[in-house]
Design a protein around this motif. Structure first.
Motif, PDB file in Angstrom:
ATOM      1  N   LEU A 253      -2.129   6.779   5.128  1.00 23.51           N
ATOM      2  CA  LEU A 253      -0.966   6.513   5.550  1.00 23.51           C
ATOM      3  C   LEU A 253      -0.503   4.907   5.863  1.00 23.51           C
ATOM      4  N   SER A 254      -1.507   4.234   5.929  1.00 20.88           N
ATOM      5  CA  SER A 254      -1.418   2.874   6.355  1.00 20.88           C
ATOM      6  C   SER A 254      -0.359   2.143   5.794  1.00 20.88           C
ATOM      7  N   ARG A 255      -0.233   2.504   4.300  1.00 17.95           N
ATOM      8  CA  ARG A 255       0.773   1.606   3.291  1.00 17.95           C
ATOM      9  C   ARG A 255       2.048   1.636   3.989  1.00 17.95           C
ATOM     10  N   TYR A 256       2.658   2.769   4.384  1.00 18.31           N
ATOM     11  CA  TYR A 256       3.966   2.914   4.728  1.00 18.31           C
ATOM     12  C   TYR A 256       3.983   2.216   6.239  1.00 18.31           C
ATOM     13  N   VAL A 257       3.122   2.155   7.146  1.00 19.05           N
ATOM     14  CA  VAL A 257       3.050   1.371   8.274  1.00 19.05           C
ATOM     15  C   VAL A 257       3.356  -0.273   8.101  1.00 19.05           C
ATOM     16  N   GLY A 258       2.371  -0.587   7.050  1.00 25.00           N
ATOM     17  CA  GLY A 258       2.483  -1.895   6.624  1.00 25.00           C
ATOM     18  C   GLY A 258       4.021  -2.187   6.108  1.00 25.00           C
ATOM     19  N   GLU A 259       4.504  -1.410   5.267  1.00 23.98           N
ATOM     20  CA  GLU A 259       5.887  -1.692   4.699  1.00 23.98           C
ATOM     21  C   GLU A 259       6.881  -1.540   5.934  1.00 23.98           C
ATOM     22  N   PHE A 260       6.648  -0.768   6.908  1.00 22.61           N
ATOM     23  CA  PHE A 260       7.803  -0.666   7.974  1.00 22.61           C
ATOM     24  C   PHE A 260       7.733  -1.928   8.788  1.00 22.61           C
ATOM     25  N   PHE A 261       6.541  -2.542   9.053  1.00 22.99           N
ATOM     26  CA  PHE A 261       6.388  -3.664  10.127  1.00 22.99           C
ATOM     27  C   PHE A 261       6.811  -4.799   9.126  1.00 22.99           C
ATOM     28  N   THR A 262       6.512  -4.780   7.894  1.00 19.18           N
ATOM     29  CA  THR A 262       6.979  -6.108   7.219  1.00 19.18           C
ATOM     30  C   THR A 262       8.415  -6.240   6.564  1.00 19.18           C
ATOM     31  N   LEU A 263       9.070  -4.956   6.147  1.00 16.42           N
ATOM     32  CA  LEU A 263      10.050  -4.985   5.759  1.00 16.42           C
ATOM     33  C   LEU A 263      11.329  -4.119   6.652  1.00 16.42           C
ATOM     34  N   GLY A 264      10.784  -3.315   7.369  1.00 10.68           N
ATOM     35  CA  GLY A 264      11.784  -2.353   8.172  1.00 10.68           C
ATOM     36  C   GLY A 264      12.345  -1.032   7.207  1.00 10.68           C
ATOM     37  N   THR A 265      11.552  -0.795   6.210  1.00  9.10           N
ATOM     38  CA  THR A 265      11.756   0.122   5.502  1.00  9.10           C
ATOM     39  C   THR A 265      10.665   1.304   5.302  1.00  9.10           C
ATOM     40  N   VAL A 266      10.657   2.482   4.753  1.00 16.45           N
ATOM     41  CA  VAL A 266       9.484   3.238   4.488  1.00 16.45           C
ATOM     42  C   VAL A 266      10.080   3.788   3.153  1.00 16.45           C
ATOM     43  N   CYS A 267       9.279   3.760   2.170  1.00 20.72           N
ATOM     44  CA  CYS A 267       9.474   4.162   0.622  1.00 20.72           C
ATOM     45  C   CYS A 267      10.897   3.416   0.240  1.00 20.72           C
ATOM     46  N   GLY A 268      11.181   2.452   0.577  1.00 25.91           N
ATOM     47  CA  GLY A 268      12.410   1.718   0.396  1.00 25.91           C
ATOM     48  C   GLY A 268      13.628   2.090   1.279  1.00 25.91           C
ATOM     49  N   VAL A 269      13.585   2.859   2.253  1.00 29.56           N
ATOM     50  CA  VAL A 269      14.480   3.318   2.784  1.00 29.56           C
ATOM     51  C   VAL A 269      14.540   2.759   4.330  1.00 29.56           C
ATOM     52  N   LYS A 270      15.756   2.143   4.929  1.00 35.42           N
ATOM     53  CA  LYS A 270      15.739   1.486   6.210  1.00 35.42           C
ATOM     54  C   LYS A 270      15.386   2.611   6.972  1.00 35.42           C
ATOM     55  N   THR A 271      14.438   2.211   8.085  1.00 35.34           N
ATOM     56  CA  THR A 271      13.879   3.199   8.961  1.00 35.34           C
ATOM     57  C   THR A 271      13.923   2.569  10.179  1.00 35.34           C
ATOM     58  N   GLU A 272      14.257   3.364  11.499  1.00 34.19           N
ATOM     59  CA  GLU A 272      14.062   2.818  12.681  1.00 34.19           C
ATOM     60  C   GLU A 272      13.048   3.328  13.525  1.00 34.19           C
ATOM     61  N   LYS A 273      12.100   4.355  13.185  1.00 33.95           N
ATOM     62  CA  LYS A 273      11.195   4.805  13.947  1.00 33.95           C
ATOM     63  C   LYS A 273      10.064   5.321  12.818  1.00 33.95           C
ATOM     64  N   ILE A 274       8.761   5.218  13.222  1.00 39.54           N
ATOM     65  CA  ILE A 274       7.792   5.980  12.466  1.00 39.54           C
ATOM     66  C   ILE A 274       6.808   6.429  13.651  1.00 39.54           C
ATOM     67  N   GLU A 275       5.990   7.613  13.030  1.00 37.76           N
ATOM     68  CA  GLU A 275       5.462   8.425  14.156  1.00 37.76           C
ATOM     69  C   GLU A 275       4.149   8.819  13.069  1.00 37.76           C
ATOM     70  N   ILE A 276       3.037   9.147  13.976  1.00 37.94           N
ATOM     71  CA  ILE A 276       2.053   9.856  12.976  1.00 37.94           C
ATOM     72  C   ILE A 276       1.702  11.328  13.635  1.00 37.94           C
ATOM     73  N   THR A 277       1.994  12.249  13.263  1.00 41.49           N
ATOM     74  CA  THR A 277       2.036  13.470  13.832  1.00 41.49           C
ATOM     75  C   THR A 277       1.074  14.091  13.472  1.00 41.49           C
ATOM     76  N   SER A 278      -0.173  14.728  14.350  1.00 42.30           N
ATOM     77  CA  SER A 278      -1.551  15.492  13.819  1.00 42.30           C
ATOM     78  C   SER A 278      -1.114  16.994  14.128  1.00 42.30           C
ATOM     79  N   ASP A 279      -1.750  17.494  13.234  1.00 41.66           N
ATOM     80  CA  ASP A 279      -2.013  19.297  13.574  1.00 41.66           C
ATOM     81  C   ASP A 279      -3.238  19.370  13.790  1.00 41.66           C
ATOM     82  N   LEU A 280      -3.683  19.554  15.192  1.00 47.59           N
ATOM     83  CA  LEU A 280      -5.129  19.520  15.470  1.00 47.59           C
ATOM     84  C   LEU A 280      -5.825  20.692  15.210  1.00 47.59           C
TER      85      LEU A 280
END
Ligand SMILES: Cc1cc2nc3c(=O)[nH]c(=O)nc-3n(C[C@H](O)[C@H](O)[C@H](O)COP(=O)(O)OP(=O)(O)OC[C@H]3O[C@@H](n4cnc5c(N)ncnc54)[C@H](O)[C@@H]3O)c2cc1C
Length: 429
Positions: A253-280
Motif C-alpha cells: 500500500l505504501s506507493r499510494y502513501v508516497g504519492e499522497f505525501f509527495t503530490l497530494g494525489t492518490v492514483c492521480g486524483v486529488k485527495t484530502e485524507k488517506i487511511e489504512i483500514t484493517s479487517d482483523l
C-alpha cells in the motif's frame, strides 16, 4: 588527463547492469575479446543491493507475471517487454548460465541454493568470462554527450564510450549503493524525470494509541482508502510498531502513501485524507463476531472485560480495541451493553490507522517514479540519443513485492544488452 576508451560502458553494477553486461559481452566477445566493455560501479563490490534481496535469498521473479503487478502508469510500456520476456524466458536466461530454481508455492522464484550471493556470482562470472572489465570503486558523477558517444567523468579517471547503458537504480536504501545518480544524469542529458517517492516500505502512522500494540502481528486484510474510497486491499500479516505499521501487505500500500505525501494525489486524483483500514477477522462477518462476543459476555459475565477477546485475538490487540471503543477493561463483562459489543465488533472489522508522513527512502525497497518512460523505446534505448540505453529502477517502473522489481531490472538489462550488441554489430558490417 588521459581518457580511457570503451566501446560500451555500463554505469551501475547492480541487477540490471550486470545482466546487461553478460548479454552484451556474450554477444560481442564470445569468439574473440575484440570489444572493450566496462561496468563502472561506485561501491567497492558490485551488487550490494542484489545481495540483500529476498532476505538474502533473492526472489528473482514470479510465476504469475503480468503488467497488472506494476504501477498503473507504466503498464502500457511494460506490456510488450513482458510479452517478450515472461518468467520462463528470464529463467531460461539464468539456466543458460547454469542456475536451477526453487519455487515457494505462491509463485515466487528463488535460486535453488536460496542464496542471492549465487545469483550475483553467476552474473559476475559470466561478465568476466566474456571480457567485461568490472571497475569498482568508481563513482561516475557527470555524463556529457561527446561526438557520437559519451564522456563519463569518474572520481579517478575520465572515460569515453561509444554506447552507454545507465543502470544506476533508484534511491531506495541508499546505504546499498543507489543514491539517485540516475536522476542527476537525466538532468544533465535533458531528460524528464517524474516525481519520485519511496515504495515497498513501512508506513509511519500518527495514531497516539499505536504504541499500545507495539510488537503485535496479526493476519488480516488491509485496505488503503482515499477520501473514504477503497483503493487497494491486501491480505497478509500486519505488523504493528511504535510509530508505524509494517508487513508485506502494508508494503504493497505504501506507493499510494508516497504519492499522497509527495503530490497530494492518490492514483492521480486529488485527495484530502488517506487511511489504512484493517479487517482483523476477515473470515468472519461483523454479525458473527457480535454473536460470539455476546456469548462470551454471557459465559464469563463475572469476569472482567479484559478477557472478552481471550481465544479470539492477541491480548494486547483486544485491550487496544476495548480502549478504542471506550470500554473500561476493569469493568465486569455483565456491565457491557449490547451497544458496547456491537461497537467492538465493528472495530474488529474496521480498525483504522492514519498515515502521518512520507515514508523514508532508507527503509524502502524500491523507488516509485523515475526517468519518464515516454522517452524510452521498447529496446530500452533513449529516443533522444540512439546510443544511450536506460534500464531498471532508474526508470519510472516499479512493481509490488514478489520478484517483480528484480524481474524488470534483469529483463530490461537483457533487452538493452542484446539490442546494444546488435546495433554495434550492424554498424561494423
Ligand atoms: C532490502 C531489499 C530487498 C529487496 N528484495 C527484492 C526481492 O526479493 N525481489 C525483487 O524483485 N526486488 C527486491 N528488491 C528491489 C530490487 O533489489 C531492485 O528493484 C533492483 O535491485 C533494481 O536493480 P537496478 O539494477 O536497477 O539497481 P541496483 O540494483 O540498485 O543497482 C544500481 C547500481 O548502480 C550503482 N551506482 C549508483 N550510482 C552510481 C554512480 N554514480 N556511479 C557508479 N555506480 C553507481 C549502485 O552502487 C548499484 O550497485 C529489494 C530491495 C531492497 C532494498
Amino acid at each position: 588527463m588521459e581518457i580511457k576508451n570503451y566501446d560500451i560502458a555500463i554505469i551501475g553494477g547492480g541487477a540490471g547492469g550486470l545482466a546487461a553486461a553478460v548479454c552484451v559481452s556474450k554477444k560481442l566477445n564470445k569468439n574473440s575479446k575484440n570489444y572493450k566493455i566496462a561496468v563502472f560501479e561506485k561501491e567497492l563490490k558490485c551488487g550490494r543491493k542484489l545481495l540483500a534481496t529476498g532476505n538474502g535469498k533473492c526472489n528473482l521473479t514470479n510465476e504469475n507475471m503480468s503488467p497488472d503487478y506494476y504501477k498503473e502508469s507504466s503498464r502500457e510500456f511494460i506490456k510488450p517487454i513482458l510479452s517478450k520476456y515472461k518468467t520462463d524466458k528470464l529463467m531460461l536466461f539464468f539456466s543458460s548460465l547454469g542456475m536451477i530454481f526453487r519455487k515457494d508455492g505462491s509463485g515466487r522464484v528463488y535460486p535453488y541454493s536460496g542464496m542471492s550471493a549465487d545469483v550475483l556470482e553467476m552474473l559476475l562470472m559470466n561478465a568476466l568470462l566474456y571480457g567485461t572489465d568490472l571497475i569498482c570503486g568508481t563513482n561516475i558523477d557527470k555524463i556529457e554527450k561527446q561526438g557520437t558517444g559519451f564522456l563519463l567523468y569518474g572520481n579517478k579517471n575520465t572515460y569515453y564510450c561509444k554506447k552507454l547503458i545507465i543502470a544506476t537504480g533508484g534511491k531506495a536504501q541508499p546505504n546499498l549503493g543507489s543514491r539517485g545518480a540516475s536522476y542527476s544524469f537525466a538532468k544533465m542529458l535533458g531528460l524528464d524525470v517524474t516525481p519520485i517517492y519511496p515504495s515497498l516500505t513501512p508506513i509511519p502512522c500518527s495514531d497516539k494509541d499505536l504504541p499500545q500494540v507495539k510488537g503485535v502481528r496479526v493476519p488480516c486484510t488491509v485496505t488503503l482508502t482515499a477520501d473514504g474510497k477503497n483503493i487497494h486491499t491486501e491480505k497478509g500479516e500486519l505488523q504493528l510498531n511504535e510509530n508505524n505499521v509494517s508487513g508485506i501487505c502494508v508494503f504493497q500500500l505504501s506507493r499510494y502513501v508516497g504519492e499522497f505525501f509527495t503530490l497530494g494525489t492518490v492514483c492521480g486524483v486529488k485527495t484530502e485524507k488517506i487511511e489504512i483500514t484493517s479487517d482483523l477477522m476477515p473470515e468472519y462477518s461483523q454479525n458473527e463476531i457480535e454473536k460470539y462476543l455476546l456469548s462470551q459476555r454471557r459465559k464469563y459475565s463475572a469476569l472482567k472485560a479484559e478477557e472478552l477477546f481471550t481465544g479470539l485475538l492477541n491480548r494486547k490487540l483486544g485491550l487496544f480495541l476495548c480502549r478504542r471503543a471506550d470500554i473500561d477493561t476493569n469493568e465486569y463483562m455483565y456491565s457491557l451493553t449490547d451497544d458496547d459489543i456491537s461497537r467492538l465488533a465493528a472495530l474488529v472489522k474496521s480498525c483504522t490507522f492514519t498515515p502521518s508522513a512520507l515514508p523514508s527512502f532508507n527503509s524502502a525497497q524500491v523507488t516509485s517514479g523515475g526517468i519518464d518512460l515516454s522517452q524510452i523505446n521498447s529496446d530500452m534505448s533513449c529516443k533522444k540519443y540512439k546510443d544511450l540505453y536506460i534500464i531498471g529502477e532508474a526508470l519510472d517502473v516499479d512493481g509490488v513485492c514478489g520478484g517483480y522489481n528484480l524481474h524488470f531490472a534483469f529483463v530490461s538489462g537483457i533487452i538493452a544488452g542484446n539490442a546494444c550488441a546488435d546495433k554495434f554489430k550492424g554498424e561494423r558490417k
